[in-house]
Design a protein around this motif. Structure first.
Motif, mmCIF file in Angstrom:
data_model
loop_
_atom_site.group_PDB
_atom_site.id
_atom_site.type_symbol
_atom_site.label_atom_id
_atom_site.label_comp_id
_atom_site.label_asym_id
_atom_site.label_seq_id
_atom_site.Cartn_x
_atom_site.Cartn_y
_atom_site.Cartn_z
ATOM 1 N N GLU A 132 0.825 -1.206 0.000
ATOM 2 C CA GLU A 132 0.000 0.000 0.000
ATOM 3 C C GLU A 132 0.861 1.258 0.000
ATOM 4 N N ILE A 133 1.906 1.249 0.810
ATOM 5 C CA ILE A 133 2.803 2.400 0.876
ATOM 6 C C ILE A 133 3.507 2.600 -0.461
ATOM 7 N N SER A 134 3.961 1.508 -1.063
ATOM 8 C CA SER A 134 4.687 1.618 -2.330
ATOM 9 C C SER A 134 3.790 2.189 -3.423
ATOM 10 N N LYS A 135 2.512 1.813 -3.433
ATOM 11 C CA LYS A 135 1.588 2.367 -4.430
ATOM 12 C C LYS A 135 1.400 3.865 -4.244
ATOM 13 N N SER A 136 1.268 4.292 -3.001
ATOM 14 C CA SER A 136 1.022 5.711 -2.759
ATOM 15 C C SER A 136 2.257 6.568 -3.009
ATOM 16 N N LEU A 137 3.450 5.998 -2.829
ATOM 17 C CA LEU A 137 4.685 6.773 -3.010
ATOM 18 C C LEU A 137 5.354 6.547 -4.365
ATOM 19 N N GLY A 138 4.861 5.573 -5.112
ATOM 20 C CA GLY A 138 5.427 5.312 -6.437
ATOM 21 C C GLY A 138 6.777 4.622 -6.401
ATOM 22 N N ILE A 139 6.993 3.777 -5.382
ATOM 23 C CA ILE A 139 8.231 3.003 -5.290
ATOM 24 C C ILE A 139 7.852 1.529 -5.164
ATOM 25 N N THR A 140 8.818 0.648 -5.230
ATOM 26 C CA THR A 140 8.527 -0.785 -5.150
ATOM 27 C C THR A 140 8.313 -1.195 -3.688
ATOM 28 N N PRO A 141 7.570 -2.276 -3.457
ATOM 29 C CA PRO A 141 7.403 -2.767 -2.087
ATOM 30 C C PRO A 141 8.732 -3.122 -1.424
ATOM 31 N N SER A 142 9.657 -3.650 -2.212
ATOM 32 C CA SER A 142 10.976 -3.983 -1.682
ATOM 33 C C SER A 142 11.713 -2.729 -1.204
ATOM 34 N N ALA A 143 11.637 -1.671 -1.998
ATOM 35 C CA ALA A 143 12.276 -0.409 -1.605
ATOM 36 C C ALA A 143 11.620 0.151 -0.345
ATOM 37 N N THR A 144 10.320 -0.013 -0.245
ATOM 38 C CA THR A 144 9.600 0.451 0.940
ATOM 39 C C THR A 144 10.100 -0.273 2.185
ATOM 40 N N ARG A 145 10.190 -1.591 2.121
ATOM 41 C CA ARG A 145 10.657 -2.375 3.271
ATOM 42 C C ARG A 145 12.093 -2.011 3.640
ATOM 43 N N THR A 146 12.931 -1.845 2.623
ATOM 44 C CA THR A 146 14.329 -1.493 2.878
ATOM 45 C C THR A 146 14.430 -0.127 3.553
ATOM 46 N N ARG A 147 13.683 0.836 3.045
ATOM 47 C CA ARG A 147 13.721 2.187 3.635
ATOM 48 C C ARG A 147 13.189 2.185 5.061
ATOM 49 N N LEU A 148 12.125 1.441 5.304
ATOM 50 C CA LEU A 148 11.591 1.364 6.666
ATOM 51 C C LEU A 148 12.602 0.724 7.610
ATOM 52 N N GLN A 149 13.281 -0.309 7.138
ATOM 53 C CA GLN A 149 14.295 -0.954 7.961
ATOM 54 C C GLN A 149 15.423 0.032 8.289
ATOM 55 N N LYS A 150 15.841 0.812 7.308
ATOM 56 C CA LYS A 150 16.901 1.802 7.546
ATOM 57 C C LYS A 150 16.435 2.894 8.506
ATOM 58 N N ILE A 151 15.173 3.304 8.387
ATOM 59 C CA ILE A 151 14.640 4.329 9.285
ATOM 60 C C ILE A 151 14.622 3.813 10.721
ATOM 61 N N ARG A 152 14.148 2.590 10.898
ATOM 62 C CA ARG A 152 14.101 2.026 12.251
ATOM 63 C C ARG A 152 15.504 1.858 12.833
ATOM 64 N N LYS A 153 16.441 1.441 11.996
ATOM 65 C CA LYS A 153 17.831 1.305 12.444
ATOM 66 C C LYS A 153 18.389 2.675 12.839
ATOM 67 N N LYS A 154 18.102 3.682 12.028
ATOM 68 C CA LYS A 154 18.569 5.037 12.309
ATOM 69 C C LYS A 154 17.978 5.550 13.624
ATOM 70 N N LEU A 155 16.686 5.302 13.844
ATOM 71 C CA LEU A 155 16.056 5.739 15.086
ATOM 72 C C LEU A 155 16.646 5.020 16.291
ATOM 73 N N ASN A 156 16.896 3.719 16.152
ATOM 74 C CA ASN A 156 17.507 2.974 17.255
ATOM 75 C C ASN A 156 18.907 3.484 17.567
ATOM 76 N N GLU A 157 19.682 3.787 16.523
ATOM 77 C CA GLU A 157 21.024 4.333 16.736
ATOM 78 C C GLU A 157 20.957 5.699 17.405
ATOM 79 N N LEU A 158 20.048 6.544 16.943
ATOM 80 C CA LEU A 158 19.882 7.863 17.560
ATOM 81 C C LEU A 158 19.451 7.727 19.019
ATOM 82 N N TYR A 159 18.542 6.797 19.280
ATOM 83 C CA TYR A 159 18.047 6.584 20.634
ATOM 84 C C TYR A 159 19.162 6.091 21.548
#
Length: 163
Positions: A132-159
């Motif tokens: 659903e996210i990939s459709k709304s943003l115009g990216i692939t589902p794989s790219a969506t999952r990868t970006r979310l994983q990087k965001i969560r990793k970044k937040l954990n590192e910042l935390y």
């Protein structure tokens, strides 16, 4: 290419409407119910109608109508969206929502993300899946999952670095 003026604006609109109405309706029906899809399709064509008189020429009507439809869809997602402030305490496992300092710390961490990262995280926190996210943003589902994983990793590192 359609050259627009007040005399042929109706003709241009009608041609685009006839050719793309069902396609735009199907575009919305992938993400929304029948009633919402019809409303969003009407909204798309209303925006087209408002845009035509201010335009000198329409080079690619398909690109134009799909760009308007995409913006209408994103506006609907934004309208229905909860704010990050409402969702963050759950994501960061804040057990006591009255713990003001933990909530503020979570908000400060999210502020360190780019606007694109914040939007992606918000859609995920609202319960949208990667398709659903990939459709709304115009990216692939794989790219969506990868970006979310990087965001969560970044937040954990910042935390962990802020301790």
């Amino acid at each position: 290419m359609y050259s627009t003026n007040s005399d042929n604006a109706v003709v241009i609109f009608n041609e685009i409407y006839e050719k793309y109405y069902n396609k735009i309706l199907r575009y919305f029906s992938k993400d929304f119910g029948t009633e919402d899809s019809e409303d969003l399709t009407q909204q798309t064509f209303m925006q087209l109608w408002a845009w035509i008189p201010s335009s000198y020429a329409i080079k690619n009507p398909k690109a134009l109508i799909y760009r308007i439809a995409k913006n209408v869809k994103l506006d609907r997602f934004r309208k229905n969206a909860q704010t990050l402030e409402e969702l963050l305490p759950e994501e960061f496992d804040v057990r006591d929502n009255e713990n003001y300092y933990e909530v503020i710390e979570c908000k400060m961490l999210v502020d360190k993300l780019s606007p694109k990262e914040q939007n992606l995280l918000l859609l995920s926190l609202q319960g949208y899946n990667s398709n659903e996210i990939s459709k709304s943003l115009g990216i692939t589902p794989s790219a969506t999952r990868t970006r979310l994983q990087k965001i969560r990793k970044k937040l954990n590192e910042l935390y962990n670095n802020d301790d």
